[in-house]
Design a protein around this motif. Structure first.
Motif, mmCIF file in Angstrom:
data_model
loop_
_atom_site.group_PDB
_atom_site.id
_atom_site.type_symbol
_atom_site.label_atom_id
_atom_site.label_comp_id
_atom_site.label_asym_id
_atom_site.label_seq_id
_atom_site.Cartn_x
_atom_site.Cartn_y
_atom_site.Cartn_z
ATOM 1 N N THR A 26 -24.636 -13.079 -29.496
ATOM 2 C CA THR A 26 -24.664 -11.974 -28.544
ATOM 3 C C THR A 26 -24.983 -12.517 -27.161
ATOM 4 O OG1 THR A 26 -25.357 -10.307 -30.168
ATOM 5 C CG2 THR A 26 -25.873 -9.858 -27.868
ATOM 6 N N SER A 27 -24.109 -12.281 -26.190
ATOM 7 C CA SER A 27 -24.351 -12.658 -24.805
ATOM 8 C C SER A 27 -24.733 -14.140 -24.705
ATOM 9 C CB SER A 27 -25.431 -11.745 -24.205
ATOM 10 O OG SER A 27 -25.498 -11.863 -22.809
ATOM 11 N N ARG A 28 -25.977 -14.461 -24.367
ATOM 12 C CA ARG A 28 -26.421 -15.855 -24.274
ATOM 13 C C ARG A 28 -26.143 -16.610 -25.574
ATOM 14 N NH1 ARG A 28 -30.028 -18.138 -20.701
ATOM 15 N NH2 ARG A 28 -31.301 -19.937 -21.313
ATOM 16 N N GLY A 29 -26.275 -15.914 -26.698
ATOM 17 C CA GLY A 29 -25.989 -16.543 -27.982
ATOM 18 C C GLY A 29 -24.540 -16.964 -28.106
ATOM 19 N N GLY A 30 -23.639 -16.240 -27.444
ATOM 20 C CA GLY A 30 -22.236 -16.624 -27.433
ATOM 21 C C GLY A 30 -21.989 -17.867 -26.591
ATOM 22 N N LEU A 31 -22.732 -17.992 -25.480
ATOM 23 C CA LEU A 31 -22.648 -19.223 -24.688
ATOM 24 C C LEU A 31 -23.120 -20.407 -25.527
ATOM 25 C CD1 LEU A 31 -24.007 -18.021 -21.203
ATOM 26 C CD2 LEU A 31 -21.637 -18.103 -22.018
ATOM 27 N N HIS A 32 -24.205 -20.198 -26.270
ATOM 28 C CA HIS A 32 -24.681 -21.260 -27.170
ATOM 29 C C HIS A 32 -23.609 -21.614 -28.205
ATOM 30 C CE1 HIS A 32 -28.694 -22.258 -25.963
ATOM 31 N NE2 HIS A 32 -29.114 -21.014 -26.000
ATOM 32 N N THR A 33 -22.944 -20.615 -28.737
ATOM 33 C CA THR A 33 -21.915 -20.865 -29.751
ATOM 34 C C THR A 33 -20.803 -21.737 -29.192
ATOM 35 O OG1 THR A 33 -22.419 -18.775 -30.874
ATOM 36 C CG2 THR A 33 -20.260 -19.758 -31.304
ATOM 37 N N MET A 34 -20.359 -21.443 -27.974
ATOM 38 C CA MET A 34 -19.321 -22.263 -27.347
ATOM 39 C C MET A 34 -19.811 -23.693 -27.117
ATOM 40 S SD MET A 34 -17.518 -19.694 -24.574
ATOM 41 C CE MET A 34 -18.608 -18.292 -24.398
ATOM 42 N N ARG A 35 -21.031 -23.826 -26.623
ATOM 43 C CA ARG A 35 -21.588 -25.151 -26.354
ATOM 44 C C ARG A 35 -21.777 -25.960 -27.638
ATOM 45 N NH1 ARG A 35 -25.014 -26.201 -21.848
ATOM 46 N NH2 ARG A 35 -26.580 -26.893 -23.348
ATOM 47 N N ILE A 36 -22.211 -25.285 -28.705
ATOM 48 C CA ILE A 36 -22.408 -25.964 -29.986
ATOM 49 C C ILE A 36 -21.075 -26.438 -30.554
ATOM 50 C CG2 ILE A 36 -23.095 -25.579 -32.403
ATOM 51 C CD1 ILE A 36 -25.324 -23.728 -31.262
ATOM 52 N N ALA A 37 -20.026 -25.622 -30.369
ATOM 53 C CA ALA A 37 -18.691 -26.023 -30.838
ATOM 54 C C ALA A 37 -18.238 -27.303 -30.148
ATOM 55 C CB ALA A 37 -17.696 -24.899 -30.593
ATOM 56 N N LYS A 38 -18.584 -27.440 -28.876
ATOM 57 C CA LYS A 38 -18.216 -28.654 -28.151
ATOM 58 C C LYS A 38 -19.074 -29.841 -28.579
ATOM 59 C CE LYS A 38 -17.771 -30.652 -23.536
ATOM 60 N NZ LYS A 38 -18.031 -30.494 -22.087
ATOM 61 N N ALA A 39 -20.378 -29.601 -28.775
ATOM 62 C CA ALA A 39 -21.292 -30.690 -29.119
ATOM 63 C C ALA A 39 -21.111 -31.159 -30.557
ATOM 64 C CB ALA A 39 -22.739 -30.238 -28.894
ATOM 65 N N ARG A 40 -20.894 -30.214 -31.475
ATOM 66 C CA ARG A 40 -20.750 -30.539 -32.893
ATOM 67 C C ARG A 40 -19.618 -29.695 -33.495
ATOM 68 N NH1 ARG A 40 -26.983 -31.053 -35.230
ATOM 69 N NH2 ARG A 40 -27.764 -32.449 -33.589
ATOM 70 N N PRO A 41 -18.391 -30.079 -33.254
ATOM 71 C CA PRO A 41 -17.241 -29.258 -33.679
ATOM 72 C C PRO A 41 -17.227 -28.936 -35.169
ATOM 73 C CG PRO A 41 -16.539 -31.016 -32.202
ATOM 74 C CD PRO A 41 -17.973 -31.288 -32.527
ATOM 75 N N ALA A 42 -17.673 -29.840 -36.015
ATOM 76 C CA ALA A 42 -17.623 -29.609 -37.462
ATOM 77 C C ALA A 42 -18.616 -28.542 -37.911
ATOM 78 C CB ALA A 42 -17.888 -30.917 -38.206
ATOM 79 N N LEU A 43 -19.599 -28.240 -37.071
ATOM 80 C CA LEU A 43 -20.640 -27.287 -37.451
ATOM 81 C C LEU A 43 -20.138 -25.851 -37.412
ATOM 82 C CD1 LEU A 43 -23.605 -26.655 -38.108
ATOM 83 C CD2 LEU A 43 -24.130 -26.925 -35.681
#
Length: 288
Positions: A106-123
């Protein structure tokens, strides 16, 4: 706010020793892809109890960032930033033994989701973005800055409910009286000295940079990585954070993206209405 699906409260130490909290809703089917729920800037793990009920066939984790909910407050508000919080999220996932999951941000959590996808794509195997996109609208940020960390003296929760309904009614005309009360209980706590916020008021300093002339980072690059997996993008019909234009551009750039508009709600949809919960369940069940 009463869930029929019990959760276990878990606490761990962050890299700097700060006490972090998350909710773990276990499920009998360990083969199901778990769901990791990341809240908004001043929100908590309790925002996702109805999501957990609706997805009872899979494990659900819901996190309290540092300074929110049952996690400890940081003595230095500058640690309330995306990099430190991302490290905290990775620490929670390691503690929970999660190596791949669907993410609901949600909101900031979605920004985290995008960043995590870049940092650890397999996750990240799938993503639900709740009223957030790679570009955040300045008008919405300026509105949020006006209320985060600020609370007039209130003696009872009923007064908090009335305050929320009065200030947010134009954006959330579709929210019922029962949902307002539930949302207020997720936002405030009633104590002997009155109503208090469920987060560190120092969070408001993270918005000091939000001014009418400011330029903000965009997240199209991490979104491009996330676009390789199925995405369900939710948008509040009256949102001032996720514009219709950005919503359309997200769909253009991500062929696996599905969209759902939540009528009568703004930023961010409360995840309490049954149609939205059903849409989330259908999306998750269709994921590999």
């Amino acid at each position: 706010m009463s869930s029929t699906r019990p959760a276990e409260s878990r606490f761990i130490a962050a890299a700097d020793g700060l006490r972090l909290h998350y909710l773990d809703y276990p499920a009998p089917d360990a083969m199901r892809l778990p769901l990791v729920c990341l809240p908004g800037l001043a929100r908590t793990a309790d925002d996702f109890w109805r999501v957990a009920e609706t997805t009872a066939d899979r494990r659900v984790l819901a996190l309290d960032y540092r300074g929110r909910g049952r996690s400890a407050w940081d003595t230095d508000w500058r640690h309330y930033d995306l990099d430190v919080e991302q490290a905290d999220i990775f620490a929670v996932l390691a503690d929970a033994g999660v190596t791949e999951a669907a993410f609901l941000g949600t909101s900031r959590g979605g920004l985290h989701t995008m960043r995590i996808a870049k940092a650890r794509p397999a996750l990240v195997r799938a993503a639900i973005l709740n009223d957030i996109g790679p570009k955040v609208e300045k008008e919405g940020l300026l509105r949020i800055k006006r209320y985060v960390g600020k609370l007039p003296p209130l003696s009872r929760l009923s007064e908090a409910v009335a305050l929320m309904r009065m200030t947010a009614a134009p954006q959330f005309a579709g929210v019922s009286a029962e949902e307002w009360e539930t949302y207020a209980r997720q936002t405030f706590v009633e104590t002997e000295s009155g109503v208090e916020l469920r987060y560190d008021p120092a969070l408001n300093h993270t918005l000091d940079v939000v001014t009418p002339d400011a330029q903000f980072e965009e997240f199209w690059e991490p979104f491009a990585v996330l676009a390789r997996v199925p995405i369900l993008a939710l948008r509040g019909e009256t949102s001032d954070i996720l514009s219709v234009e950005v919503f359309d551009e997200m769909a253009r750039r991500a062929p696996l993206l599905e969209r759902h508009t939540v009528p009568g709600q703004g930023h961010a949809p409360l995840l309490l209405d049954q149609p939205t919960l059903d849409r989330i369940k259908v999306f998750l069940n269709a994921c590999p």
